[in-house]
Design a protein around this motif. Structure first.
Motif, short mmCIF file in Angstrom:
data_model
loop_
_atom_site.label_atom_id
_atom_site.label_comp_id
_atom_site.label_asym_id
_atom_site.label_seq_id
_atom_site.Cartn_x
_atom_site.Cartn_y
_atom_site.Cartn_z
N LEU A 37 0.95 -1.32 0.15
CA LEU A 37 0.08 0.03 -0.03
C LEU A 37 0.77 1.17 -0.05
CD1 LEU A 37 -2.23 -1.83 2.71
CD2 LEU A 37 -3.12 -0.56 0.58
N GLN A 38 0.36 2.27 -0.49
CA GLN A 38 0.94 3.60 -0.69
C GLN A 38 0.08 4.59 -0.19
OE1 GLN A 38 1.71 4.84 -4.63
NE2 GLN A 38 3.93 5.56 -4.11
N SER A 39 0.61 5.82 0.18
CA SER A 39 -0.15 6.88 0.73
C SER A 39 0.59 8.23 -0.05
CB SER A 39 -0.40 6.93 2.35
OG SER A 39 -1.45 7.97 2.49
N GLU A 40 -0.12 9.21 0.50
CA GLU A 40 0.80 10.48 0.25
C GLU A 40 2.04 10.88 0.89
OE1 GLU A 40 -2.55 12.96 1.51
OE2 GLU A 40 -3.77 12.79 -0.28
N ALA A 41 2.75 11.56 0.47
CA ALA A 41 4.14 11.83 1.11
C ALA A 41 3.69 12.50 2.45
CB ALA A 41 4.88 12.66 0.35
N PRO A 42 4.39 12.15 3.51
CA PRO A 42 5.75 11.44 3.80
C PRO A 42 5.40 9.90 3.88
CG PRO A 42 5.25 12.44 5.83
CD PRO A 42 4.23 12.92 5.00
N SER A 43 4.39 9.48 3.55
CA SER A 43 4.15 8.06 3.51
C SER A 43 4.09 7.18 2.25
CB SER A 43 2.78 7.86 4.72
OG SER A 43 3.15 8.40 5.85
N ASP A 44 4.52 7.74 1.39
CA ASP A 44 4.44 7.36 0.01
C ASP A 44 5.13 6.27 -0.44
OD1 ASP A 44 6.58 9.14 0.13
OD2 ASP A 44 6.21 10.06 -1.84
N ALA A 87 -0.39 1.41 9.79
CA ALA A 87 -1.49 2.25 9.28
C ALA A 87 -2.78 1.76 9.27
CB ALA A 87 -0.99 2.95 7.97
N ILE A 88 -3.91 2.52 9.09
CA ILE A 88 -5.30 2.08 8.71
C ILE A 88 -5.42 3.14 7.38
CG2 ILE A 88 -7.78 2.02 9.11
CD1 ILE A 88 -6.98 1.76 11.95
N TYR A 89 -5.63 2.46 6.28
CA TYR A 89 -5.70 3.47 4.96
C TYR A 89 -7.14 3.35 4.68
CZ TYR A 89 -0.80 2.06 4.39
OH TYR A 89 0.74 1.79 4.67
N VAL A 90 -7.56 4.66 4.65
CA VAL A 90 -9.06 4.85 4.43
C VAL A 90 -9.14 5.33 3.01
CG1 VAL A 90 -9.55 5.68 6.60
CG2 VAL A 90 -8.63 7.33 4.99
N PHE A 91 -10.36 4.82 2.32
CA PHE A 91 -10.70 5.13 0.99
C PHE A 91 -11.86 6.13 0.77
CE2 PHE A 91 -8.84 0.78 0.79
CZ PHE A 91 -8.24 0.94 -0.31
N GLU A 92 -12.54 6.39 1.82
CA GLU A 92 -13.43 7.71 2.08
C GLU A 92 -13.06 8.24 3.22
OE1 GLU A 92 -17.29 5.68 2.05
OE2 GLU A 92 -16.64 4.17 0.63
N GLN A 93 -13.27 9.60 3.19
CA GLN A 93 -13.07 10.43 4.43
C GLN A 93 -13.85 9.96 5.44
OE1 GLN A 93 -10.39 12.51 5.40
NE2 GLN A 93 -9.56 11.82 3.48
N GLY A 94 -15.20 9.50 5.37
CA GLY A 94 -16.00 9.02 6.31
C GLY A 94 -15.72 7.83 7.27
N ASP A 98 -13.93 6.91 12.48
CA ASP A 98 -14.05 5.51 13.24
C ASP A 98 -12.54 4.91 13.20
OD1 ASP A 98 -16.75 5.66 13.23
OD2 ASP A 98 -16.95 4.24 11.32
N ALA A 99 -11.85 5.12 12.40
CA ALA A 99 -10.31 4.67 12.55
C ALA A 99 -9.62 5.30 13.49
CB ALA A 99 -9.69 4.78 11.11
N GLU A 100 -9.55 6.67 13.65
CA GLU A 100 -9.10 7.75 14.52
C GLU A 100 -9.57 6.99 16.12
OE1 GLU A 100 -9.60 11.51 13.28
OE2 GLU A 100 -7.66 11.33 11.90
N ALA A 101 -11.03 6.89 16.11
CA ALA A 101 -11.43 6.53 17.21
C ALA A 101 -10.90 5.38 18.02
CB ALA A 101 -12.88 6.90 17.24
N LEU A 117 -1.26 5.25 11.98
CA LEU A 117 -1.52 6.38 11.30
C LEU A 117 -2.76 6.25 10.50
CD1 LEU A 117 1.89 7.16 9.65
CD2 LEU A 117 1.06 8.23 11.66
N VAL A 118 -3.58 6.96 10.26
CA VAL A 118 -4.66 6.87 9.40
C VAL A 118 -4.20 7.76 8.17
CG1 VAL A 118 -7.20 7.35 9.06
CG2 VAL A 118 -6.33 6.70 11.33
N LEU A 119 -4.28 7.16 6.98
CA LEU A 119 -3.83 7.54 5.84
C LEU A 119 -4.77 7.27 4.63
CD1 LEU A 119 -0.02 6.09 6.24
CD2 LEU A 119 -0.76 8.64 6.65
N PRO A 120 -4.94 8.32 3.77
CA PRO A 120 -5.46 7.81 2.61
C PRO A 120 -4.69 6.91 1.58
CG PRO A 120 -4.24 10.10 2.41
CD PRO A 120 -4.22 9.70 3.73
N CYS A 121 -5.44 6.02 1.04
CA CYS A 121 -4.76 5.06 0.48
C CYS A 121 -4.76 5.55 -1.23
CB CYS A 121 -5.50 3.60 0.31
SG CYS A 121 -4.92 2.36 -0.66
N THR A 122 -3.68 5.56 -1.41
CA THR A 122 -3.43 6.19 -3.01
C THR A 122 -2.81 5.02 -3.99
OG1 THR A 122 -1.10 6.98 -2.50
CG2 THR A 122 -2.83 8.60 -1.98
#
Length: 172
Positions: A37-44, A87-94, A98-101, A117-122
């Protein structure tokens, strides 16, 4: 008639063979894609993980997140080699609240900060086909018995309501 909608969420932080085996052992999980999995920098940088497709009527994102936090080293962050990003990689901001909680609850219960971390999955890159369904194809491998079996035992004990029963295996 209501439309049933499945959700997708990503998890990383340990070996993807282990993570795949953990989520395949849960009710409500429809598919587990193992890979990187990949996310946005700096977690790319690419890191081992899985994408879980699940039915939220059968298992919640909060439960999946808690299982993840309790079955890998959530208190450690990113390994020096960069393979394991907790990390928990989210696909939707909604999905983010839940992940942060779940992470906040875990940190409060353990009285230590969780580095997950909670990161967007890119991006997602599947692992080689020969590594897919690693536990399911041969649970008697030494790696499976040493590392994955204890995690599955933990799930069956502490998450019995959502754990699938152990498959009868002749060599155990």
């Amino acid at each position: 008639m209501t439309e049933q909608r499945v959700h997708r969420i990503g998890f990383g932080g340990g070996c993807h063979w282990c993570t795949e085996g953990v989520f395949q052992a849960l009710r409500g999980v429809q598919a587990v894609e193992q890979g990187f999995l990949q996310s946005e920098a700096p977690s790319d940088a690419w890191a081992e993980g899985v994408i879980v497709t699940f039915d939220p009527a059968a298992i919640t994102l909060a439960t999946l997140a808690e299982v993840h936090l309790r079955t890998h080293s959530a208190k450690s962050g990113y390994s020096p080699a960069g393979r394991y990003r907790s990390a928990i990689y989210v696909f939707e901001q909604g999905q983010r609240p839940d992940a942060e909680a779940a992470i906040a609850r875990f940190a409060a219960e353990s009285a230590e900060p969780a580095r997950t971390l909670v990161l967007p999955c890119t991006g997602f890159r599947p692992s080689d086909a020969r590594f897919q369904n690693y536990y399911r194809t041969d649970p008697d491998r030494p790696f499976c018995r040493r590392y994955i079996d204890p995690k599955l035992d933990y799930i069956r004990t502490h998450f019995a309501a959502v754990a699938l029963p152990a498959v009868a295996e002749p060599h155990r």
